[in-house]
Design a protein around this motif. Structure first.
Motif: not given
Lengths: 429, 429, 429
Positions: C12-16
């Motif tokens: 999720l953090e990478a997507s953000m």
């Protein structure tokens, strides 16, 4: 408690709503400003500029005072809960009482200064609450809120409008006033049955840590308290700077004295929680004067020192000889430092350092604050002594379980929640 | 403790007052502004505009750092209490030390930047305090405050005025400096008697919750820390935005790594309390540069990840192999992320993203910060090792009862308050 | 938990970070302002002017919501810890979701309003989190964060841009939305095994005090919440004043009702922690309208009263008859008061007091908020029910030890940390 408390609380709220309907209006100057297309700062601009200082004061009132009193092992719910109740009523009633006095009975407007003053007026009651903490009922506190704020507003009007004295941080009008009002009430409500050390009147390890939350937020935001109603610009700036350094100096002397007067040089949490704040109180009256930071530090140092000595020697003396039991030691945190504040201003003006007021008017303000407090405290104390108000029995003083559903498990006593409710409350005799 | 501590504390406060009398003056430009009737923002205007950011930093110093260290089950009073003591002395001495350096020994004025910098200078000592937490006496901490802030002010002057390096959030000058200073002192004060796991060096359930109060206020107000001394306007804006997003990203990677490295994938409170803040430290140096939010998030993500790995693998390695015992793991929260901050700025400038400084000057600033910290730490550690200062015996490390009157009742041990005071303190050998 | 959680969090953090790289840019108007040498307030000026209000909201999200949920005796780490995790993800995703909708898929700028709205969007998830507290896993909460904020952003766009309804304090779009979304999810995840009173679903003395930290910071800063995105000047001023007095009035009626409905007239901590805040929710929609302070107080009084009645009578009814178990009683703090907020605005507009919107549009906004919440809650609930996500077994609900390393010592049970990990987690059936 069964029906009296809910009825009193709802009745008071209904009265507040009615008073607000008749007397309170919004500020309106923003429209004027828009019409004039002026660049001069309007009241709306200063609203948002002072709003952060208001919020700092707001945190002091609700978190600061609330948690400062949670040091008692079994009285945390009441400390923080009744603090909220008193302050919520007090800020509404303070708005009305101060507004009506300053508008001479006309409708008046609510601006940021009025909100700050509303919070200020609750502070007096919360200080007095500290003196009677654990020995009174919430109904008694609601009544005290109404009476004390009326007396506070009258004295504040006298000091500000008649004497035109200078007391920007309210050392005299809030701190000394609140302390001597509370001590007077405590004296009148004195019960010899509480003379001996009470089993509940002590802290546990974590209740002392909760209290430090209160201490620290009070300490941090005190510069905002002392400067919130100062004249914009130079005065406000000086009030912030002087309070900042006074408090820092006060910490050093409070720690030193605590270690010096205690057994084996150990520090005492009561001193640290309270005396470290005395510098904020004591510098209050002179905060916006041209006293130089090092003088603020001298005032703070003296306050920290005097406050610890008060806790060590005066509080026991008051409790035994004067028959005034001061639960939180508000005399040492607010009373003595408030006196120091008033006296400092007299010295500063006498030496010609500031011409913001005169020696006579400052002395009148100090005398009036203490006089009104004692007189108001006598009346309030006698009213609170009327047997129709419940109060906790001696055994259940400093114990939340009289007024609160308390969880089964509490640090100090796994079996504290016995079904002994019938013993807890008794009419006063 | 009996007399040394009070005398040292009062002596230091008296010295501060004397120094303030000679060197510190109020700002005076508001008068000029009034005379000119200018609309240009004066220093007084910017005072009130920056005051909320100052108060955010103030909360971080006293509540943030103070409560962050309350995780130890028996050391809450000392954590939050000595934090207050150190910071109160530190902000006075920091005002003097930084003021004299920048004014080259002349009188200087107190404005909002000076107050922010005074708070900043205490942060270095509080970081170092974390490394030696529980193993030192309050007198040792007062001495460390004086020595460390002197070294800090010298390095800060070097970095800002000589190298003219960019370090708006002070990743290098505060965080890396404070961490390596503290680690050096901890190394010099190392005691092999504390090599094994100490019975007091652990948390209880509620002490971990108290620590989260510190964590959250640090986390929330970090954008103010990184932007408080930034150039007004665009730079300040970028410092806030970059820090906000860096911290958010850091939380996700810290949680992920904590679960990944722990037994059965459970989260560890030490990681959550500390590593979630590493993103604020690491983005500090570049915070006001034109790096774009997603780069701030990358820096934050890396910091959260590295910080947890540090707690898991580096801290035990330091304690056993390097003989440096780091109580709070400041190396993982301030040291490593501070390094990441300095290195990020070098990369960002090398890639031409920002021209606020040069690669050489940033490298010099990083080297100077670590070098001064280690050198200052060696001197300070050796001075603190002089046998005349008391320190807690091995058995009573991480135990408030050496320095505080402690209530009978503490969560972990109903019988913790035995009358064993004579064993608690011993002169160093 | 072993690998799923870390992978989901990092993914999720990478997507953000990727989304921010493509869509998010800094504000740029300060350059324009400098070129024009204009005195008109620029976005940068209003940035710093609104920043203190943003920080107040920030404290509410992380300290307010986080500590409010720590009342459960064994679930404090998860309450404050998962609150931080959800909010850190939510503010990144909320920035993207709202930004893309308002920019119609183009790149967009980050200003102070965007940061406030990002914090706002996390509030919806934290409200819903309260309904399912103790019965779900962190992975489920990360998924709910993504889904709920998407639904929130869609509804907020509809209400603000299509209906052009007025909801300055977000009574409908945040509070009612978050509550009904959470209740719907709680209904779908209902487990009859939890029907009976759970041994962990209660407080201990100090957990209730921790919760009061949350209550007080929410209470204090609610005027900032309701005014943060109001139009500058008069509207913002009214939103602050109305909320201030509504909350004060609410406290009095909440205390009165709590005493009235409880056994022997005692106060209940759950009511005080929550119902005292209902006035802030209920006045939200009308906060910036010209309703006069006494009307705000009437709205607040009703909200306090209704909220306590909800806790006393509706929550048990929901749990048994409707099979919706609402751990924190979010229906009484956010759901009902949110409805009161929406309905108040309809009455106020129908009576011609304000012309900021129309009755039809306000009704559409209320209907849309509840409708979207229920629809989004159904979809989210069904997705969270997919057996691949772990959740705590019935026995280990409301127990941190499923997800956290927990210290040996906890107030309520010295032997709580047995090695029974294998029983704690089970796939859903």
């Amino acid at each position: 408690m069964r029906f009296t408390f809910p009825l009193v609380a709802i009745g008071l709220e209904a009265s507040m709503i009615a008073l607000f309907q008749f007397f309170v209006e919004y500020e309106a100057d923003q429209n004027i400003a828009q019409q004039l297309n002026t660049t001069r700062p309007t009241k709306m601009d200063s609203f948002l500029q002072l709003y952060p200082l208001f919020q700092d004061v707001h945190v002091m009132i609700f978190v600061g005072f609330g948690f400062l009193m949670t040091f008692l092992k079994k009285y945390g719910f009441s400390s923080v809960g009744f603090n909220l109740l008193i302050a919520a009523l007090g800020l509404q009633w303070g708005t009305i009482a101060q507004g009506l006095l300053h508008s001479q009975g006309q409708k008046f407007h609510i601006g940021i200064k009025e909100m700050i003053n509303a919070d200020f007026s609750t502070a007096t009651v919360l200080i007095s609450f500290g003196a009677v903490l654990g020995k009174t009922s919430p109904i008694q506190m609601l009544i005290m809120t109404i009476l004390e704020i009326a007396a506070f507003a009258a004295n504040e009007f006298l000091v500000a409008e008649i004497f035109m004295a200078s007391d920007v941080g309210a050392s005299m009008t809030i701190h000394a006033f609140g302390a001597y009002f509370g001590l007077t009430v405590a004296g009148i409500l004195y019960r010899s049955g509480l003379r001996e050390e009470h089993k509940n009147e002590e802290s546990v390890y974590h209740s002392d840590l909760f209290a430090m939350i209160g201490t620290l937020f009070l300490w941090i935001f005190w510069p905002s308290f002392n400067s919130a109603i100062a004249e914009a610009g130079d005065h406000q700036y000086k009030a912030i700077v002087n309070t900042y350094f006074s408090l820092a100096a006060c910490v050093l002397t409070a720690y030193a004295m605590s270690s010096l007067v205690m057994h084996r040089g150990k520090l005492n949490m009561v001193h640290i929680q309270n005396a470290t704040l005395a510098g904020g109180v004591a510098v209050g009256t002179c905060a916006d004067m041209d006293i130089q930071p090092y003088v603020a530090m001298i005032i703070g140092s003296i306050a920290g020192l005097v406050s610890v000595l008060g806790y060590k020697y005066l509080t026991p003396f008051f409790a035994t000889t004067l028959r005034i039991h001061d639960t939180c030691g508000v005399h040492n945190l607010h009373g003595l430092p408030g006196l120091i504040g008033g006296l400092s201003s007299i010295v500063v003006i006498a030496l010609g350092v500031s011409n913001m007021s005169t020696v006579a008017m400052q002395a009148a303000a100090l005398g009036s604050s203490i006089g009104t407090a004692v007189a108001g405290g006598v009346v309030t104390g006698l009213i609170l002594k009327i047997p129709c108000w419940e109060h906790p029995s001696n055994e259940y003083c400093y114990d939340d379980s009289v007024y609160w559903e308390v969880p089964k498990w509490r640090e100090d006593d796994i079996h504290s929640h016995k079904d002994e409710d019938q013993k807890q409350l008794e009419p006063q005799v």
